[in-house]
Design a protein around this motif. Structure first.
Motif, PDB file in Angstrom:
ATOM      1  N   PRO A  57       0.843  -1.206   0.000  1.00 56.18           N
ATOM      2  CA  PRO A  57       0.000   0.000   0.000  1.00 56.18           C
ATOM      3  C   PRO A  57       0.876   1.253   0.000  1.00 56.18           C
ATOM      4  N   GLY A  58       0.290   2.384  -0.330  1.00 55.75           N
ATOM      5  CA  GLY A  58       1.045   3.632  -0.303  1.00 55.75           C
ATOM      6  C   GLY A  58       2.015   3.748  -1.464  1.00 55.75           C
ATOM      7  N   TYR A  59       3.174   4.378  -1.200  1.00 52.72           N
ATOM      8  CA  TYR A  59       4.139   4.662  -2.249  1.00 52.72           C
ATOM      9  C   TYR A  59       5.550   4.289  -1.808  1.00 52.72           C
ATOM     10  N   ALA A  60       6.439   4.199  -2.780  1.00 54.36           N
ATOM     11  CA  ALA A  60       7.854   3.923  -2.515  1.00 54.36           C
ATOM     12  C   ALA A  60       8.695   5.099  -2.970  1.00 54.36           C
ATOM     13  N   ILE A  61       9.776   5.355  -2.247  1.00 55.16           N
ATOM     14  CA  ILE A  61      10.764   6.363  -2.640  1.00 55.16           C
ATOM     15  C   ILE A  61      11.980   5.646  -3.207  1.00 55.16           C
ATOM     16  N   VAL A  62      12.457   6.122  -4.350  1.00 57.94           N
ATOM     17  CA  VAL A  62      13.675   5.581  -4.954  1.00 57.94           C
ATOM     18  C   VAL A  62      14.700   6.710  -5.033  1.00 57.94           C
ATOM     19  N   ILE A  63      15.812   6.540  -4.341  1.00 54.86           N
ATOM     20  CA  ILE A  63      16.859   7.558  -4.310  1.00 54.86           C
ATOM     21  C   ILE A  63      17.849   7.259  -5.435  1.00 54.86           C
ATOM     22  N   SER A  64      18.034   8.240  -6.303  1.00 51.84           N
ATOM     23  CA  SER A  64      18.861   8.059  -7.495  1.00 51.84           C
ATOM     24  C   SER A  64      19.796   9.256  -7.654  1.00 51.84           C
ATOM     25  N   PRO A  65      21.030   9.048  -8.096  1.00 54.92           N
ATOM     26  CA  PRO A  65      21.989  10.152  -8.165  1.00 54.92           C
ATOM     27  C   PRO A  65      21.879  11.031  -9.402  1.00 54.92           C
ATOM     28  N   TYR A 112      10.826   9.017  -7.601  1.00 60.89           N
ATOM     29  CA  TYR A 112      12.289   9.071  -7.731  1.00 60.89           C
ATOM     30  C   TYR A 112      12.765  10.434  -7.240  1.00 60.89           C
ATOM     31  N   ILE A 113      13.862  10.425  -6.488  1.00 64.45           N
ATOM     32  CA  ILE A 113      14.327  11.677  -5.893  1.00 64.45           C
ATOM     33  C   ILE A 113      15.838  11.639  -5.711  1.00 64.45           C
ATOM     34  N   ALA A 114      16.479  12.805  -5.851  1.00 62.59           N
ATOM     35  CA  ALA A 114      17.924  12.914  -5.627  1.00 62.59           C
ATOM     36  C   ALA A 114      18.201  12.961  -4.125  1.00 62.59           C
ATOM     37  N   PRO A 115      19.348  12.447  -3.668  1.00 67.59           N
ATOM     38  CA  PRO A 115      19.626  12.408  -2.228  1.00 67.59           C
ATOM     39  C   PRO A 115      19.641  13.790  -1.577  1.00 67.59           C
ATOM     40  N   GLU A 116      20.206  14.788  -2.278  1.00 65.37           N
ATOM     41  CA  GLU A 116      20.276  16.124  -1.679  1.00 65.37           C
ATOM     42  C   GLU A 116      18.891  16.727  -1.489  1.00 65.37           C
ATOM     43  N   LYS A 117      17.937  16.413  -2.363  1.00 63.42           N
ATOM     44  CA  LYS A 117      16.556  16.881  -2.222  1.00 63.42           C
ATOM     45  C   LYS A 117      15.863  16.162  -1.071  1.00 63.42           C
ATOM     46  N   VAL A 283      29.956   9.633 -27.868  1.00 64.47           N
ATOM     47  CA  VAL A 283      31.357   9.666 -27.446  1.00 64.47           C
ATOM     48  C   VAL A 283      31.404  10.489 -26.168  1.00 64.47           C
ATOM     49  N   ALA A 284      31.869   9.885 -25.071  1.00 66.76           N
ATOM     50  CA  ALA A 284      31.637  10.529 -23.780  1.00 66.76           C
ATOM     51  C   ALA A 284      32.761  10.295 -22.785  1.00 66.76           C
ATOM     52  N   THR A 285      32.811  11.187 -21.807  1.00 62.61           N
ATOM     53  CA  THR A 285      33.590  10.923 -20.599  1.00 62.61           C
ATOM     54  C   THR A 285      32.703  10.094 -19.674  1.00 62.61           C
ATOM     55  N   VAL A 286      33.241   9.755 -18.503  1.00 63.58           N
ATOM     56  CA  VAL A 286      32.449   8.956 -17.561  1.00 63.58           C
ATOM     57  C   VAL A 286      31.268   9.750 -17.005  1.00 63.58           C
ATOM     58  N   ALA A 287      31.160  11.041 -17.376  1.00 69.68           N
ATOM     59  CA  ALA A 287      29.995  11.833 -16.966  1.00 69.68           C
ATOM     60  C   ALA A 287      28.712  11.268 -17.571  1.00 69.68           C
ATOM     61  N   PHE A 288      28.863  10.422 -18.581  1.00 69.24           N
ATOM     62  CA  PHE A 288      27.692   9.882 -19.276  1.00 69.24           C
ATOM     63  C   PHE A 288      27.440   8.431 -18.898  1.00 69.24           C
ATOM     64  N   GLY A 289      26.168   8.097 -18.727  1.00 72.30           N
ATOM     65  CA  GLY A 289      25.783   6.692 -18.713  1.00 72.30           C
ATOM     66  C   GLY A 289      25.263   6.131 -17.421  1.00 72.30           C
ATOM     67  N   MET A 290      25.625   6.712 -16.276  1.00 69.79           N
ATOM     68  CA  MET A 290      25.173   6.154 -15.011  1.00 69.79           C
ATOM     69  C   MET A 290      23.651   6.244 -14.929  1.00 69.79           C
ATOM     70  N   GLY A 291      23.023   5.099 -14.849  1.00 73.58           N
ATOM     71  CA  GLY A 291      21.572   5.078 -14.763  1.00 73.58           C
ATOM     72  C   GLY A 291      20.863   5.036 -16.095  1.00 73.58           C
ATOM     73  N   ILE A 292      21.596   5.171 -17.209  1.00 76.03           N
ATOM     74  CA  ILE A 292      20.961   5.073 -18.523  1.00 76.03           C
ATOM     75  C   ILE A 292      20.484   3.639 -18.720  1.00 76.03           C
ATOM     76  N   ASN A 293      19.226   3.510 -19.073  1.00 73.25           N
ATOM     77  CA  ASN A 293      18.617   2.180 -19.120  1.00 73.25           C
ATOM     78  C   ASN A 293      18.371   1.699 -20.547  1.00 73.25           C
TER      79      ASN A 293
END
Length: 601
Positions: A57-65, A112-117, A283-293
C-alpha cells in the motif's frame, strides 16, 4: 492491482518468470526486511523494488543520483501504466508541490528523488505525515568511501533508518567489493539486512582488449562492422571526446559528444538523440551513462583505460542489458596507464589517492592479463571461477609466444645507437629505415641499425617496444620528453646471455575476433522481420516522443521473430509484452508480422 508479485511480473512487466535472486529479494522486502542487493547491470535490479512498490500500500521512494536515470525510469513506468514521478532540480516549486499533493492523496506509487533533495529537512518533515512503504537506494556504492564513485550526499542517508523505522530499505548496486558492501551496511544501518550477491558474470558480453596503435583508425574499422547498431565510446578527457567525435562525424558516422564542459542543452540533446536512435554513437567521458537504461547498446569501447575495474565493469555493463550478444572493446597502451597514475597522484587526499592507486593497479592487471579476462574480472569481485569463458579475446585467440631475442636486440640496439634521446616513433623510423627529416638531420640513416627492422610494420615494432617496457628492459623517461632509456636488465639481452619470449603482435585482433561465430544466447531468428519490426518501433516512438526501447526492447522484438504471433493471446506470450503494452502497441506489431508471414500469398 494485484498484490501478488508473480501476477504483477506477468501482467505489468510482461515476463513469465523472475531472474536469479529477484523473487527472494522481493519476498524479503514484502516481509518488511531491509536488503542489500548486489546484481550486475542488466540483471533486473529495478524490478526488485518496483514490484514490491506496486504490491505494498502507499508509495515507494527511490533515491537516485542522476536526473537522467529518474526521467528514464519514469518514462518506462508510464508506458507500463504505473503512476510514477520524480523530484529534482528540473521542476519548479509549483510542480514539486503538486507531486507532494499527489503523494499525500495516494495517486503515486513510485517517487524518484535525488539524495540532496530528500535530505532537506522541510521535505523530510512533510513526508513524515505520510511515510513511504519502501525506500530504495540505487547506486548504493556511492555511500562508501571505498566505492569507486563516493558521493558525500549519499553518506548522509543513514538518517533514513531513524526517520522511517517501519519502512524497509533496499540498497542496490551493480559493483561493490567486500569492503564497500560492509561500508554500505554500516553507514545505512542495515545490520539485520538480507544480503543478496548475484553473479557478476555477463555471459552475453564478449570482452576484447586490443593494443592501441592507430586508435582512430582502429575505431573506424570496428564501428563500420556495426552499422545501425547503438554504441558508446568512452574517453578520459573532454578534449579527447571532441577529437574522437569530430573524426567519426568526418567519416560519416552518426555520433555526438557528451561531457561536463558542454551546456545542459547540448548534453540533453545528445543523450536524447542517442536514446531515440537518431544517433548511433555517443562519445563521452564517464559523466555519461550512469543510470541510462537503454537496453540495446551492442558495444562499448574504451578508447582509454578506466581508473578501476568497478568503472570498467559498470561502463561495459551498459552493453547488452537486453541479454543479446554484445561486445566490450578496450584499446590499451602503457602510456595511457602512466598518464592515469600521474592524475591519481595529483589528488591531495592521500588516503583517497591510495585507494584509487590500488584499484587502478587491478585494472592494469586485467588489461595486461594473458589468462581469460572474464576470470580475472569475476575473481576481482570475489566470485571464484576456474573455467575459461570462451568469449573473450584471450580464450578465442590466445597470445602466441615466440623467440623474441633477435627482435629485442634490434630494438634495444636502435635505442642505444640513437643515444637514448628519442621516443617510440623516431626509434621505429630508424628501425624501419624511414626517410624522415629528423632521421636525415641527425644522420641516423648512417647508423648500423638503420633499416634492420624494415620487414615489419610500424605497429609491429610499437608492440615489441611496449612489451620491452613492460618487461623492464626499457623505461620511459618522463623527465626527458618521454625518451626511451635502457635499463640494466637490457644488458644480458643485448649480449645474448639469456633467452626471451615475446608475444607475437596482434595488429587487427578485435576485427578478427568480432568476425568469429558468436555464442548464440537465443536461437536463430528472422533478421529481415526484425528490421521491419524495428521500423515499426521507431515510427511509434517518434509519434509518442519516447526512445524506441520504451515501446519494446530488442530482446522482445527477437522473441516476436521467433514466435511470430498472430493473435493478442499469442502476443502476450512474448517476453516483455504485458497487458498495457499490448493495448497500446500490440496491433501495429501484429499487423507487421502477419503481413510479413503472408507476403508471398
Amino acid at each position: 492491482m494485484s498484490t501478488n508479485p508473480n501476477t504483477i511480473l506477468s501482467s505489468v512487466f510482461g515476463y513469465a518468470q523472475f531472474r536469479a535472486g529477484q523473487e527472494e529479494v522481493i519476498k524479503q522486502l514484502l516481509a518488511g526486511r531491509d536488503c542489500l542487493t548486489i546484481m550486475p547491470t542488466g540483471s533486473g535490479k529495478s524490478l526488485c523494488y518496483q514490484i514490491p512498490a506496486l504490491a505494498l500500500p502507499g508509495y515507494a521512494i527511490v533515491i537516485s543520483p542522476l536526473i537522467a536515470l529518474m526521467q528514464d525510469q519514469v518514462e518506462q513506468l508510464d508506458a507500463l501504466g504505473v503512476s510514477a514521478a520524480y523530484l529534482n532540480s528540473t521542476l519548479n516549486f509549483a510542480q514539486q508541490e503538486d507531486i507532494l499533493t499527489q503523494l499525500n492523496h495516494g495517486e503515486l506509487k513510485i517517487l524518484y528523488i535525488a539524495p540532496e533533495k530528500l535530505l532537506q529537512s522541510h521535505f523530510l518533515d512533510k513526508i513524515s505525515n505520510f511515510p513511504p512503504s519502501l525506500i530504495a537506494i540505487d547506486e548504493a556504492h556511492c555511500v562508501s568511501q571505498w566505492g569507486h564513485d563516493f558521493r558525500p550526499d549519499y553518506a548522509q542517508l543513514g538518517i533514513l533508518k531513524q526517520q522511517f523505522p517501519r519502512s524497509p530499505i533496499i540498497a542496490l548496486t551493480a559493483t561493490a567489493d567486500a569492503a564497500t558492501q560492509n561500508d554500505i551496511i554500516q553507514l545505512l544501518g542495515l545490520s539485520e539486512a538480507y544480503h543478496y550477491v548475484g553473479s557478476f558474470d555477463r555471459p552475453n558480453i564478449r570482452y576484447i582488449q586490443q593494443e592501441k596503435f592507430r586508435p582512430l583508425s582502429q575505431l573506424e574499422q570496428y564501428i563500420k562492422q556495426k552499422k545501425n547498431q547503438s554504441g558508446i565510446v568512452y574517453c578520459t578527457s573532454r578534449k579527447r571526446v571532441e577529437e574522437v567525435n569530430e573524426y567519426l562525424q568526418r567519416h560519416n558516422f552518426r555520433s555526438a559528444a557528451y561531457h561536463a564542459g558542454l551546456t545542459l542543452d547540448e548534453r540533453n540533446w545528445a543523450q536524447g538523440a542517442w536514446l531515440k536512435d537518431d544517433l548511433e554513437i555517443i562519445v563521452a567521458t564517464v559523466a555519461f551513462g550512469m543510470g541510462i537504461n537503454k537496453p540495446d547498446v551492442r558495444y562499448v569501447i574504451h578508447y582509454d583505460i578506466p581508473r578501476s575495474i568497478e568503472n570498467y565493469y559498470q561502463e561495459t555493463g551498459r552493453a547488452g542489458r537486453d541479454g543479446l550478444d554484445s561486445e566490450a572493446i578496450l584499446l590499451y597502451e602503457y602510456a595511457d596507464a602512466d598518464r592515469v597514475r600521474w592524475m591519481i597522484n595529483q589528488n591531495e587526499n592521500i588516503q583517497r589517492a591510495e585507494v584509487e592507486s590500488h584499484k587502478f593497479a587491478s585494472m592494469t592487471a586485467l588489461a595486461e592479463s594473458e589468462t581469460c579476462r572474464r576470470l580475472v574480472l569475476l575473481n576481482y569481485f570475489g566470485e571464484q571461477k576456474d573455467k575459461a569463458c570462451n568469449n573473450c579475446d584471450i580464450c578465442l585467440d590466445p597470445p602466441k609466444k615466440y623467440d623474441g631475442l633477435l627482435d629485442a636486440q634490434k630494438a634495444l640496439s636502435a635505442i642505444y645507437r640513437i643515444g637514448q634521446s628519442s621516443g617510440f616513433n623516431h626509434v621505429i623510423d630508424v628501425l624501419r629505415g624511414a626517410n624522415t627529416q629528423r632521421v636525415r638531420e641527425y644522420k641516423h640513416n648512417e647508423l648500423s641499425v638503420y633499416g634492420i627492422g624494415k620487414s615489419h610494420s610500424q605497429e609491429y615494432w610499437l608492440s615489441i617496444l611496449r612489451q620491452l617496457v613492460h618487461l623492464g628492459l626499457i623505461r620511459i623517461d618522463i623527465t626527458d620528453n618521454a625518451h626511451l632509456k635502457l635499463t640494466e636488465a637490457a644488458r644480458p639481452v643485448l649480449r645474448s646471455e639469456t633467452s626471451l619470449q615475446l608475444a607475437l603482435p596482434q595488429i587487427n585482433k578485435s576485427a578478427e575476433i568480432t568476425k568469429e561465430t558468436k555464442p548464440h544466447l537465443k536461437q536463430e531468428y528472422d533478421k529481415r522481420l526484425f528490421e521491419r519490426l524495428r521500423k515499426v518501433r521507431k515510427r511509434l516512438a517518434d509519434e509518442t516522443d519516447v526512445p524506441p526501447y520504451i515501446i519494446f526492447n530488442d530482446a522482445t522484438l527477437v522473441d516476436m521473430c521467433l514466435l511470430q504471433p498472430d493473435t493478442n493471446q499469442q502476443m502476450l506470450l512474448v517476453s516483455g509484452v504485458g497487458k498495457r503494452k499490448l493495448e497500446k502497441y500490440g496491433q501495429a506489431f501484429l499487423t507487421e508480422i502477419i503481413n510479413y508471414i503472408n507476403r508471398f500469398d
